[in-house]
Write a protein that holds these residues in place. Structure first.
Motif, PDB file in Angstrom:
ATOM      1  N   VAL A   1       0.846  -1.198   0.000  1.00  0.00           N
ATOM      2  CA  VAL A   1       0.000   0.000   0.000  1.00  0.00           C
ATOM      3  C   VAL A   1       0.880   1.247   0.000  1.00  0.00           C
ATOM      4  CG1 VAL A   1      -1.695   1.347   1.321  1.00  0.00           C
ATOM      5  CG2 VAL A   1      -1.933  -1.134   1.126  1.00  0.00           C
ATOM      6  N   PRO A   2       0.696   2.153  -0.952  1.00  0.00           N
ATOM      7  CA  PRO A   2       1.517   3.360  -1.018  1.00  0.00           C
ATOM      8  C   PRO A   2       1.404   4.202   0.243  1.00  0.00           C
ATOM      9  CG  PRO A   2       0.254   3.086  -3.041  1.00  0.00           C
ATOM     10  CD  PRO A   2      -0.284   2.088  -2.059  1.00  0.00           C
ATOM     11  N   VAL A   3       2.520   4.809   0.621  1.00  0.00           N
ATOM     12  CA  VAL A   3       2.597   5.638   1.822  1.00  0.00           C
ATOM     13  C   VAL A   3       2.915   7.073   1.430  1.00  0.00           C
ATOM     14  CG1 VAL A   3       4.158   6.140   3.753  1.00  0.00           C
ATOM     15  CG2 VAL A   3       3.148   3.879   3.530  1.00  0.00           C
ATOM     16  N   GLY A   4       2.309   8.030   2.156  1.00  0.00           N
ATOM     17  CA  GLY A   4       2.578   9.436   1.945  1.00  0.00           C
ATOM     18  C   GLY A   4       3.133  10.090   3.204  1.00  0.00           C
ATOM     19  N   VAL A   5       4.082  10.997   3.015  1.00  0.00           N
ATOM     20  CA  VAL A   5       4.664  11.763   4.115  1.00  0.00           C
ATOM     21  C   VAL A   5       4.104  13.178   4.064  1.00  0.00           C
ATOM     22  CG1 VAL A   5       6.786  12.774   5.018  1.00  0.00           C
ATOM     23  CG2 VAL A   5       6.781  10.408   4.215  1.00  0.00           C
ATOM     24  N   LEU A   6       3.452  13.599   5.133  1.00  0.00           N
ATOM     25  CA  LEU A   6       2.940  14.964   5.230  1.00  0.00           C
ATOM     26  C   LEU A   6       3.973  15.856   5.915  1.00  0.00           C
ATOM     27  CD1 LEU A   6      -0.698  14.122   6.326  1.00  0.00           C
ATOM     28  CD2 LEU A   6      -0.125  15.471   4.302  1.00  0.00           C
ATOM     29  N   LEU A   7       4.017  17.118   5.497  1.00  0.00           N
ATOM     30  CA  LEU A   7       4.925  18.062   6.134  1.00  0.00           C
ATOM     31  C   LEU A   7       4.261  19.426   6.224  1.00  0.00           C
ATOM     32  CD1 LEU A   7       7.896  18.165   7.207  1.00  0.00           C
ATOM     33  CD2 LEU A   7       8.492  19.230   5.022  1.00  0.00           C
ATOM     34  N   GLY A   8       4.299  20.014   7.420  1.00  0.00           N
ATOM     35  CA  GLY A   8       3.785  21.359   7.598  1.00  0.00           C
ATOM     36  C   GLY A   8       4.713  22.374   6.971  1.00  0.00           C
ATOM     37  N   TYR A   9       4.257  23.616   6.877  1.00  0.00           N
ATOM     38  CA  TYR A   9       5.057  24.666   6.239  1.00  0.00           C
ATOM     39  C   TYR A   9       6.366  24.896   6.981  1.00  0.00           C
ATOM     40  CZ  TYR A   9       6.688  29.098   4.449  1.00  0.00           C
ATOM     41  OH  TYR A   9       7.465  30.083   3.895  1.00  0.00           O
ATOM     42  N   SER A  10       7.445  25.003   6.232  1.00  0.00           N
ATOM     43  CA  SER A  10       8.760  25.281   6.794  1.00  0.00           C
ATOM     44  C   SER A  10       9.457  26.312   5.925  1.00  0.00           C
ATOM     45  CB  SER A  10       9.604  24.005   6.858  1.00  0.00           C
ATOM     46  OG  SER A  10      10.949  24.303   7.162  1.00  0.00           O
ATOM     47  N   GLU A  11       9.924  27.398   6.535  1.00  0.00           N
ATOM     48  CA  GLU A  11      10.638  28.427   5.776  1.00  0.00           C
ATOM     49  C   GLU A  11      11.932  27.890   5.186  1.00  0.00           C
ATOM     50  OE1 GLU A  11      11.253  31.827   8.203  1.00  0.00           O
ATOM     51  OE2 GLU A  11       9.139  32.428   8.228  1.00  0.00           O
ATOM     52  N   ASN A  12      12.469  26.842   5.783  1.00  0.00           N
ATOM     53  CA  ASN A  12      13.710  26.253   5.300  1.00  0.00           C
ATOM     54  C   ASN A  12      13.496  25.276   4.147  1.00  0.00           C
ATOM     55  OD1 ASN A  12      15.205  27.605   7.305  1.00  0.00           O
ATOM     56  ND2 ASN A  12      14.732  25.988   8.796  1.00  0.00           N
ATOM     57  N   GLY A  13      12.213  25.041   3.820  1.00  0.00           N
ATOM     58  CA  GLY A  13      11.918  24.121   2.738  1.00  0.00           C
ATOM     59  C   GLY A  13      12.256  22.688   3.104  1.00  0.00           C
ATOM     60  N   VAL A  14      12.565  21.896   2.093  1.00  0.00           N
ATOM     61  CA  VAL A  14      12.928  20.489   2.321  1.00  0.00           C
ATOM     62  C   VAL A  14      14.195  20.189   1.535  1.00  0.00           C
ATOM     63  CG1 VAL A  14      11.409  19.716   0.441  1.00  0.00           C
ATOM     64  CG2 VAL A  14      12.127  18.094   2.210  1.00  0.00           C
ATOM     65  N   SER A  15      15.139  19.542   2.185  1.00  0.00           N
ATOM     66  CA  SER A  15      16.430  19.270   1.560  1.00  0.00           C
ATOM     67  C   SER A  15      16.384  18.008   0.722  1.00  0.00           C
ATOM     68  CB  SER A  15      17.514  19.134   2.630  1.00  0.00           C
ATOM     69  OG  SER A  15      17.294  17.960   3.401  1.00  0.00           O
TER      70      SER A  15
ATOM     71  N   ALA B   1       8.437   5.963   1.285  1.00  0.00           N
ATOM     72  CA  ALA B   1       7.211   6.660   0.877  1.00  0.00           C
ATOM     73  C   ALA B   1       7.128   6.808  -0.640  1.00  0.00           C
ATOM     74  CB  ALA B   1       7.143   8.030   1.536  1.00  0.00           C
ATOM     75  N   ASP B   2       5.908   6.820  -1.133  1.00  0.00           N
ATOM     76  CA  ASP B   2       5.643   7.038  -2.552  1.00  0.00           C
ATOM     77  C   ASP B   2       5.186   8.462  -2.828  1.00  0.00           C
ATOM     78  OD1 ASP B   2       5.621   4.044  -3.631  1.00  0.00           O
ATOM     79  OD2 ASP B   2       4.558   4.078  -1.710  1.00  0.00           O
ATOM     80  N   TYR B   3       4.778   9.158  -1.767  1.00  0.00           N
ATOM     81  CA  TYR B   3       4.253  10.520  -1.898  1.00  0.00           C
ATOM     82  C   TYR B   3       4.878  11.429  -0.848  1.00  0.00           C
ATOM     83  CZ  TYR B   3       0.615   8.353  -4.752  1.00  0.00           C
ATOM     84  OH  TYR B   3      -0.043   7.655  -5.721  1.00  0.00           O
ATOM     85  N   PHE B   4       5.207  12.646  -1.259  1.00  0.00           N
ATOM     86  CA  PHE B   4       5.612  13.694  -0.329  1.00  0.00           C
ATOM     87  C   PHE B   4       4.584  14.806  -0.466  1.00  0.00           C
ATOM     88  CE2 PHE B   4       8.001  17.733   0.327  1.00  0.00           C
ATOM     89  CZ  PHE B   4       8.087  17.628   1.715  1.00  0.00           C
ATOM     90  N   ASN B   5       3.787  15.012   0.578  1.00  0.00           N
ATOM     91  CA  ASN B   5       2.642  15.914   0.511  1.00  0.00           C
ATOM     92  C   ASN B   5       2.797  17.070   1.503  1.00  0.00           C
ATOM     93  OD1 ASN B   5       1.640  14.054  -1.323  1.00  0.00           O
ATOM     94  ND2 ASN B   5       0.415  12.982   0.203  1.00  0.00           N
ATOM     95  N   PRO B   6       3.396  18.176   1.065  1.00  0.00           N
ATOM     96  CA  PRO B   6       3.622  19.303   1.962  1.00  0.00           C
ATOM     97  C   PRO B   6       2.487  20.321   1.930  1.00  0.00           C
ATOM     98  CG  PRO B   6       4.732  19.715  -0.090  1.00  0.00           C
ATOM     99  CD  PRO B   6       4.026  18.373  -0.239  1.00  0.00           C
ATOM    100  N   ASN B   7       2.567  21.280   2.818  1.00  0.00           N
ATOM    101  CA  ASN B   7       1.689  22.444   2.776  1.00  0.00           C
ATOM    102  C   ASN B   7       1.838  23.114   1.411  1.00  0.00           C
ATOM    103  OD1 ASN B   7       1.026  25.403   3.089  1.00  0.00           O
ATOM    104  ND2 ASN B   7       0.487  24.701   5.144  1.00  0.00           N
ATOM    105  N   LYS B   8       0.736  23.534   0.829  1.00  0.00           N
ATOM    106  CA  LYS B   8       0.759  24.114  -0.515  1.00  0.00           C
ATOM    107  C   LYS B   8       1.673  25.327  -0.615  1.00  0.00           C
ATOM    108  CE  LYS B   8      -3.472  26.867   0.234  1.00  0.00           C
ATOM    109  NZ  LYS B   8      -2.800  28.163   0.387  1.00  0.00           N
ATOM    110  N   ALA B   9       1.886  26.047   0.508  1.00  0.00           N
ATOM    111  CA  ALA B   9       2.721  27.245   0.487  1.00  0.00           C
ATOM    112  C   ALA B   9       4.185  26.927   0.188  1.00  0.00           C
ATOM    113  CB  ALA B   9       2.612  27.976   1.824  1.00  0.00           C
ATOM    114  N   MET B  10       4.561  25.662   0.304  1.00  0.00           N
ATOM    115  CA  MET B  10       5.944  25.267   0.043  1.00  0.00           C
ATOM    116  C   MET B  10       6.190  24.919  -1.423  1.00  0.00           C
ATOM    117  SD  MET B  10       6.859  22.853   3.335  1.00  0.00           S
ATOM    118  CE  MET B  10       8.518  22.525   2.695  1.00  0.00           C
TER     119      MET B  10
END
Length: 280
Positions: free
Chosen positions: A195-209, A220-229
């Motif tokens: 079953v595919p897995v998704g990682v959620l992330l709240g908004y971060s000013e530093n973004g994601v490395s 994970a198969d999905y990286f699902n951040p806050n839309k503002a990122m």
């Protein structure tokens, strides 16, 4: 110039143009081979039009032709998987207290729709099993484990619910499980890797490395951040790590249009018709 020579020259020119055109088409086909249309994911069901995380909201999502809907899962005091977002019942029912302090029977006595409008008075808090049984084959379902650290064993229970309905096979249904709790997602992936897995992330000013993306892509198969990122660059980077992205939560048309332009794979929204004007 003889008529025969003229015909031969024109034939060669025509074949050259046709060959160039065919080559161009072939290149475009290759370029777009793996590109899929951005899907619409109704946030807690079509929660802009019906009370969130209720059967009414999920039915509305299907009516509005969203490809998937998202829901939140927690556990009752007696171990039932129940669909509700907050860890308390205060905001979306006529009750008060922690979800985990109520038995399933007690939760069923609460009104989960009247707060939204009189039209939905009497809506109940559904169980995950009820939602899966009602909507399998009718809609994709994005299952978020909400505060799983409060509910030891919830990963196994969700896995069991999917397996018992034969929903753990990717070719059968579109099911994704996600959470802000990344350790929980590692655990779920180890239990039910099909079953595919998704990682959620709240908004971060530093973004994601890139290091973070590499770590997420290990399970994970999905990286699902806050839309503002979301930027085009981030979407491309996510794709480079062989993941897709379904950012959250769209509540206006401008945000939907921007995300479509960036090439995201899905958009989580309260209003399915904001993503596609033909929906609804």
């Amino acid at each position: 110039m003889s008529r025969l020579l003229f015909i031969l020259i024109m034939g060669v020119l025509f074949m050259g143009v046709f060959s160039t055109s065919a080559t161009s088409i072939s290149a475009n086909e290759i370029k777009n081979k793996d590109r899929q249309q951005t899907i619409t994911i109704a946030h807690r069901g079509a929660s802009g039009y019906a009370p969130e995380n209720t059967m009414a909201a999920f039915e509305k999502s299907v009516d509005m032709k969203a490809e998937m809907f998202e829901l939140d899962v927690q556990m009752s005091k007696d171990g039932k998987l129940v669909v509700i977002h907050d860890t308390t019942v205060d905001r979306t029912t006529n009750g008060s207290g922690q979800v985990g302090d109520f038995t399933y029977k007690e939760l069923q006595q609460l009104d989960a729709g009247g707060w939204f409008s009189k039209e939905f008075a009497g809506e109940k808090i559904p169980t995950l099993g009820e939602v899966l049984d009602q909507f399998k084959g009718r809609s994709g379902i994005l299952i978020e484990l909400k505060s799983p650290s409060l509910y030891p064993g919830i990963e196994q229970k969700v896995a069991d619910a999917l397996v018992s309905r034969n929903l753990h096979k990717p070719e059968n249904e579109k099911i994704i499980v996600q959470s802000f709790d990344h350790e929980s997602m590692k655990k779920f992936h180890s239990i039910l890797p099909s079953v595919p897995v998704g990682v959620l992330l709240g908004y971060s000013e530093n973004g994601v490395s890139n290091e973070q993306l590499a770590e997420f892509s290990a399970y994970a198969d999905y990286f699902n951040p806050n839309k503002a990122m979301i930027t085009k660059d981030l979407v491309e980077r996510i794709h480079e790590y062989d993941m897709k992205t379904h950012p959250y939560t769209v509540r206006d048309r401008e945000s939907a249009n921007f995300l479509l332009e960036t090439g995201v794979d899905g958009i989580i929204t309260d209003f399915p018709d904001y993503v596609d004007p033909h929906k609804g």
